[in-house]
Structures are given as structure tokens and as C-alpha cells.
Design an enzyme around this catalytic site. Structure first.
Site, short mmCIF file in Angstrom:
data_model
loop_
_atom_site.label_atom_id
_atom_site.label_comp_id
_atom_site.label_asym_id
_atom_site.label_seq_id
_atom_site.Cartn_x
_atom_site.Cartn_y
_atom_site.Cartn_z
N GLU A 116 -89.07 -42.14 7.57
CA GLU A 116 -90.52 -42.03 7.36
C GLU A 116 -91.28 -43.21 7.98
OE1 GLU A 116 -91.43 -39.27 6.45
OE2 GLU A 116 -90.06 -38.45 4.95
N HIS A 140 -93.10 -44.95 -0.86
CA HIS A 140 -92.87 -43.50 -0.98
C HIS A 140 -91.79 -43.27 -2.03
CE1 HIS A 140 -91.92 -39.37 -0.16
NE2 HIS A 140 -90.75 -39.65 0.40
N HIS A 142 -89.96 -40.22 -4.93
CA HIS A 142 -89.81 -38.81 -5.34
C HIS A 142 -90.06 -38.72 -6.85
CE1 HIS A 142 -87.05 -37.84 -1.62
NE2 HIS A 142 -88.28 -38.22 -1.30
N GLU A 170 -107.26 -44.95 -18.54
CA GLU A 170 -107.24 -46.00 -17.52
C GLU A 170 -107.18 -45.44 -16.10
OE1 GLU A 170 -106.74 -49.72 -17.95
OE2 GLU A 170 -107.88 -49.06 -19.69
N HIS A 211 -92.45 -32.63 -2.70
CA HIS A 211 -91.66 -33.73 -2.13
C HIS A 211 -91.84 -35.06 -2.88
CE1 HIS A 211 -90.09 -35.79 1.77
NE2 HIS A 211 -90.00 -36.60 0.76
P1 13P Z 1 -84.87 -42.13 4.39
O1 13P Z 1 -83.49 -42.26 3.76
O2 13P Z 1 -84.77 -41.89 5.88
O3 13P Z 1 -85.76 -43.26 4.03
O4 13P Z 1 -85.52 -40.79 3.83
C1 13P Z 1 -85.69 -40.60 2.46
C2 13P Z 1 -86.89 -39.78 2.15
O5 13P Z 1 -87.39 -39.83 1.05
C3 13P Z 1 -87.47 -38.91 3.20
O6 13P Z 1 -88.73 -38.42 2.84
ZN ZN Z 2 -89.02 -38.43 0.64
#
Ligand code: 13P
Ligand code: ZN
Length: 277
Positions: A116, A140, A142, A170, A211
Site C-alpha cells: 500500500e 491502515h 483492518h 466525543e 477492507h
Molecule cells: P502489506 O502486507 O503489503 O502491507 O499488505 C497488507 C494489507 O493490509 C493490504 O491492504
Molecule cells: Zn489492508
């Protein structure tokens, strides 16, 4: 002294571990990047090895030319960062065009920065310009509950912002500009990077349908705290929707306006629409 004693390196590692402990980083899920300050580059320079080869970023970020970043490695597990940062993370430098990078430290057993990287760097570029150079962290994750909501709520910025704001008093203070939503896209490329960085012009939070989430902030505390706040709000919403599709009472548009006045934040009126409930 080793590079692991340097404050930003320590903060980076701690943040990866905190994310792992929250359950946001199954397998190699998620990635983190930090834009070094000039004095931090000076502090770690002595730990750099011979620069690796220049490699294409996959997009162009001219406003970041010559900048240095600490980044998680592609395919690396957040749960392992604390055990072996030199295997799981790296420090990279960008060229004068902002089109190529090279590795100066880390990934000692091979590998490349996160897949990413285009999204991270395009977000950094937008945020560097929009925040007057103060934003340095792009994260980023999940996040389970935010992802769950992308299956049941309309994928509209207005709906996600309003529903998340209503779940904790908040929230509008922590993310007053709201959250943006990107419909499902193939991850890892330039297209999703363009769509995300476009949202980052307006927001500090971008949700990727089915995602996860991207957030931006000035430092590790603020950025982790933002991710945590949005995801906790999403958890409350998931619990609420699980109990009943209708709320008996909630925070009203006028409540938000009163809050905005007392807490000195500007809440865009487009999020304070009448729902007809
Ligand atoms: P990477 O292992 O390449 O960082 O990818 C993980 C991920 O969350 C892709 O969206
Ligand atoms: Zn991801």
C-alpha cells in the site's frame, strides 16, 4: 545506543504492537508509515547501510521529493514488529522526482515496503500540504467493526459520519471533519491510492469498504487514538444495530450544534441532516 533507542523508531514499534493487541492486524493485515523530521534523519543516518537500488513507487508524489519514511514491510506481521523491527520494517528515501524509493535500513532478510506504499505516500503528500507540514503518520488497519458496517450502511460519507458521531459524544470533537468512504476497489495500486488521497483532502479518516480504514495524524498518539475512536464508535453501532434496527433515543442535530459551540469545533451542516425518524 542502537536505532531502537531513537524516539520515533520506538513510537513506531509501539504503535504496531498496540494495533496488534487491538486485533486489527490478522496475518500481515495493515500497514504503517511515518514521515521523518529533518533532525530525525540526522539522528539515524549513522545506522543506514549502503543504499539499495532505486525502485518505482508506482505513483508520483513530487511534494515529498527527498523525504524519508519509516514503513512496515509487505507481507510482514504486525505481531512480529516488536520482536524483530529490522526484519519487519524499513526506512526509505524518495528521489528528487518523488517517483522512486530506496531502502536505507531494515528489511534485513529482504522484501519490500508495504504493497500500500502508493496509498501511504499519496496520503502523506495531500496531508503534508493540507496540514502545513504537521501530519506525519498514515495508518491502515483492518478494523473489524468498521468493516462489518460497510456491509449494512450505504457507502456514503454523510451516513457513516453521522452514524459514527451519534455513537459517542466525543466523536465529533475527535473527527469534526467527518469520514470518507471508498467503495470496494482492488487494494495495493494507484487507483485506490488516488481515490483515498482525494478523500484525505477533506477528511483525516477514509474507510475502504469490506477492507479497513486509513487515518492520518500529526503523531503516533493522535493517529492511533483516531483509529481507536472511530473503531470503538463502530463497535457501539454494531452492538446497537444487533439489539434493534431502531434507536429509541440518540444525539440530535441540535445536540451536535450545541456541542460544536461549547467545544469550539466546526461541524459541517451536511452531516446534520434530518433523518425523518
Ligand atoms: P502489506 O502486507 O503489503 O502491507 O499488505 C497488507 C494489507 O493490509 C493490504 O491492504
Ligand atoms: Zn489492508
Amino acid at each position: 545506543m542502537t536505532i531502537l533507542d531513537v524516539e520515533f523508531v520506538n513510537g513506531f514499534i509501539r504503535m504496531c504492537n498496540d494495533g496488534w493487541l487491538q486485533g486489527w492486524h490478522e496475518r500481515n493485515g495493515g500497514n504503517l508509515s511515518y514521515r521523518l523530521k529533518p533532525e530525525e534523519v540526522e539522528n539515524v543516518k549513522s545506522f543506514f547501510h549502503e543504499p539499495g537500488e532505486w525502485k518505482a513507487i508506482g505513483t508520483s508524489v513530487p511534494a515529498l521529493s527527498g523525504e524519508y519514511f519509516m514503513v512496515t514491510g509487505s507481507g510482514k506481521y504486525f505481531r512480529n514488529v516488536i520482536l524483530d523491527p529490522e526484519d519487519t520494517t524499513c526506512i526509505i528515501e524518495l528521489d528528487e522526482q518523488g517517483e522512486n524509493y530506496r531502502i536505507l535500513w531494515g528489511l534485513r532478510n529482504g522484501g519490500r515496503p508495504t504493497s500500500e506504499l502508493p496509498s501511504h505516500l499519496m496520503n502523506h503528500e495531500v496531508k503534508k500540504l493540507a496540514s502545513n507540514d504537521t501530519h506525519r503518520v498514515i495508518y491502515h488497519a483492518h478494523t473489524t467493526n468498521v468493516i462489518a458496517l460497510t456491509f449494512v450502511l450505504p457507502l456514503q460519507d454523510e451516513v457513516f459520519t453521522r452514524e459514527l458521531w451519534e455513537m459517542a459524544t466525543e466523536c465529533p470533537v475527535v473527527f469534526p471533519s467527518g469520514v470518507g468512504v471508498v467503495g470496494w476497489m482492488v487494494p495495493g495500486g494507484r487507483d485506490i491510492a488516488v481515490a483515498t488521497s482525494d478523500l484525505m483532502k477533506k477528511y483525516d479518516v477514509a474507510i475502504w469498504a469490506h477492507h479497513g480504514m486509513f487515518v492520518s495524524g500529526e503523531n503516533f498518539d493522535l493517529t492511533f487514538g483516531l483509529m481507536h475512536t472511530v473503531e470503538k464508535s463502530a463497535e457501539i453501532l454494531v452492538k446497537t444495530l444487533s439489539m434493534s434496527p431502531n434507536k429509541l433515543q440518540t444525539i440530535t442535530p441540535q445536540n451536535f450544534r450545541d456541542l460544536a459551540k461549547d467545544f469550539n469545533v466546526t461541524l459541517p451542516e451536511r452531516f446534520l441532516y434530518e433523518k425523518g425518524e
